[in-house]
Design a protein around this motif. Sequence first.
Motif, PDB file in Angstrom:
ATOM      1  N   LYS A 177      25.969  34.442 -81.585  1.00 43.38           N
ATOM      2  CA  LYS A 177      25.925  33.060 -82.060  1.00 43.38           C
ATOM      3  C   LYS A 177      25.555  33.048 -83.539  1.00 43.38           C
ATOM      4  O   LYS A 177      24.512  33.581 -83.926  1.00 43.38           O
ATOM      5  CB  LYS A 177      24.902  32.240 -81.272  1.00 43.38           C
ATOM      6  CG  LYS A 177      24.770  30.799 -81.767  1.00 43.38           C
ATOM      7  CD  LYS A 177      23.682  30.045 -81.015  1.00 43.38           C
ATOM      8  CE  LYS A 177      23.482  28.650 -81.565  1.00 43.38           C
ATOM      9  NZ  LYS A 177      22.388  27.923 -80.862  1.00 43.38           N
ATOM     10  N   GLY A 207      33.579  26.872 -82.475  1.00 40.06           N
ATOM     11  CA  GLY A 207      33.569  27.672 -83.691  1.00 40.06           C
ATOM     12  C   GLY A 207      34.848  27.529 -84.491  1.00 40.06           C
ATOM     13  O   GLY A 207      34.828  27.524 -85.731  1.00 40.06           O
ATOM     14  N   GLY A 237      30.314  30.342 -81.922  1.00 40.40           N
ATOM     15  CA  GLY A 237      30.042  31.227 -80.803  1.00 40.40           C
ATOM     16  C   GLY A 237      31.132  32.285 -80.683  1.00 40.40           C
ATOM     17  O   GLY A 237      32.318  31.993 -80.843  1.00 40.40           O
ATOM     18  N   ASP A 246      27.661  25.609 -85.453  1.00 44.78           N
ATOM     19  CA  ASP A 246      27.503  26.841 -84.689  1.00 44.78           C
ATOM     20  C   ASP A 246      28.856  27.476 -84.375  1.00 44.78           C
ATOM     21  O   ASP A 246      29.812  26.788 -83.993  1.00 44.78           O
ATOM     22  CB  ASP A 246      26.762  26.578 -83.384  1.00 44.78           C
ATOM     23  CG  ASP A 246      25.298  26.231 -83.607  1.00 44.78           C
ATOM     24  OD1 ASP A 246      24.813  26.415 -84.743  1.00 44.78           O
ATOM     25  OD2 ASP A 246      24.650  25.768 -82.646  1.00 44.78           O
ATOM     26  N   ALA A 295      32.461  35.611 -78.269  1.00 39.25           N
ATOM     27  CA  ALA A 295      32.380  36.505 -77.114  1.00 39.25           C
ATOM     28  C   ALA A 295      32.699  37.912 -77.606  1.00 39.25           C
ATOM     29  O   ALA A 295      33.768  38.157 -78.165  1.00 39.25           O
ATOM     30  CB  ALA A 295      33.378  36.070 -76.047  1.00 39.25           C
ATOM     31  N   THR A 306      27.215  37.961 -76.244  1.00 37.51           N
ATOM     32  CA  THR A 306      27.740  36.925 -77.131  1.00 37.51           C
ATOM     33  C   THR A 306      26.967  36.951 -78.451  1.00 37.51           C
ATOM     34  O   THR A 306      25.780  37.287 -78.482  1.00 37.51           O
ATOM     35  CB  THR A 306      27.617  35.525 -76.508  1.00 37.51           C
ATOM     36  OG1 THR A 306      26.235  35.270 -76.184  1.00 37.51           O
ATOM     37  CG2 THR A 306      28.466  35.400 -75.263  1.00 37.51           C
ATOM     38  N   SER A 352      24.775  38.251 -71.529  1.00 36.40           N
ATOM     39  CA  SER A 352      25.051  37.161 -70.578  1.00 36.40           C
ATOM     40  C   SER A 352      25.376  37.693 -69.194  1.00 36.40           C
ATOM     41  O   SER A 352      25.512  38.903 -69.011  1.00 36.40           O
ATOM     42  CB  SER A 352      26.224  36.319 -71.101  1.00 36.40           C
ATOM     43  OG  SER A 352      27.363  37.112 -71.322  1.00 36.40           O
ATOM     44  N   ASP A 374      34.841  30.916 -80.062  1.00 38.85           N
ATOM     45  CA  ASP A 374      35.002  29.815 -79.111  1.00 38.85           C
ATOM     46  C   ASP A 374      35.619  28.589 -79.788  1.00 38.85           C
ATOM     47  O   ASP A 374      35.798  28.548 -81.016  1.00 38.85           O
ATOM     48  CB  ASP A 374      33.665  29.470 -78.443  1.00 38.85           C
ATOM     49  CG  ASP A 374      32.609  28.942 -79.406  1.00 38.85           C
ATOM     50  OD1 ASP A 374      32.935  28.623 -80.571  1.00 38.85           O
ATOM     51  OD2 ASP A 374      31.427  28.839 -78.995  1.00 38.85           O
TER      52      ASP A 374
END
Length: 273
Positions: A114, A238, A123, A121, A125, A112, A273, A235
């Motif tokens: 960030k 985000g 995020g 923030d 993937a 991931t 992760s 995400d």
Amino acid sequence: MVSQEQRRRQLAREKFLRQQQRRTESRRKARLRNSVIASVLGVVVIGSVALYTTGVLKDDDKKTNAAAETTPSPTPAEKPADPCKKAAAGSVKKLSWKKEPAMKIDTSAKYTLKLATTCGDIGIALKTAAAPHTVNSFDFLAGEGYFDHTKCHRLTTQQIYVLQCGDPQGTGTGGPGYTLPDENLKDKSLQKNTYPAGTVAMANTGQAHTGGSQFFLVFKDSPLPPSYTPFGTIDAAGMKVLAKIAKAGENTGGGDGAPNATVVIDKATVAKS
């Protein structure tokens, strides 16, 4: 019977309307010319597009004369309040490498990204298996602090809907010194020449295999040919951050310029992760 003063005011109004029509037409033509995808997401041509837009407005201003003093002036649009916080203390590192970093990530694992920004923030993937070179490069650059304190320099809100980041120079011409191969251009999400909202992809010069460090975040479905490596998905939190940035608009009023929001990446982190 129309008085001389009334006639003078009428002529002034007519002149004002003609000027507005010329300016509107100039901006319309500029947007059409700038809609070529390479110029919207290109790394090198950004400066020339900005100069062209500035030139159009400057030339138009030269056509006004002393009579313009009596021409009614439109009320300037009020600039939206900056929705973002003050940037963290620190400065951009001036780093460059001669070649792509060696592959060190585990291509079978999940990673991931960030982006801790002044606006919140974001995020992401990462698509490690589908875009290993790109993900490995971001892991390397983030570890070197390459993205820290950099501005997201471009917001596009017409025709395509993206926020572009990743240039330490903040001009759209910077890069890490090396280029990356295009990857994952047949991703199932890229249907009907559209990059869906939530996609993170690499910017390039319009030529194959010219990606570096600049990337764009898609906040609304955008019609684009599959020429830009899609390497991540944003995400929900985000996407809300991007919506806030997009709502504040960009500084040209034409749908393509620097964001009005002060978008700075305080810290970029890649984690397994």
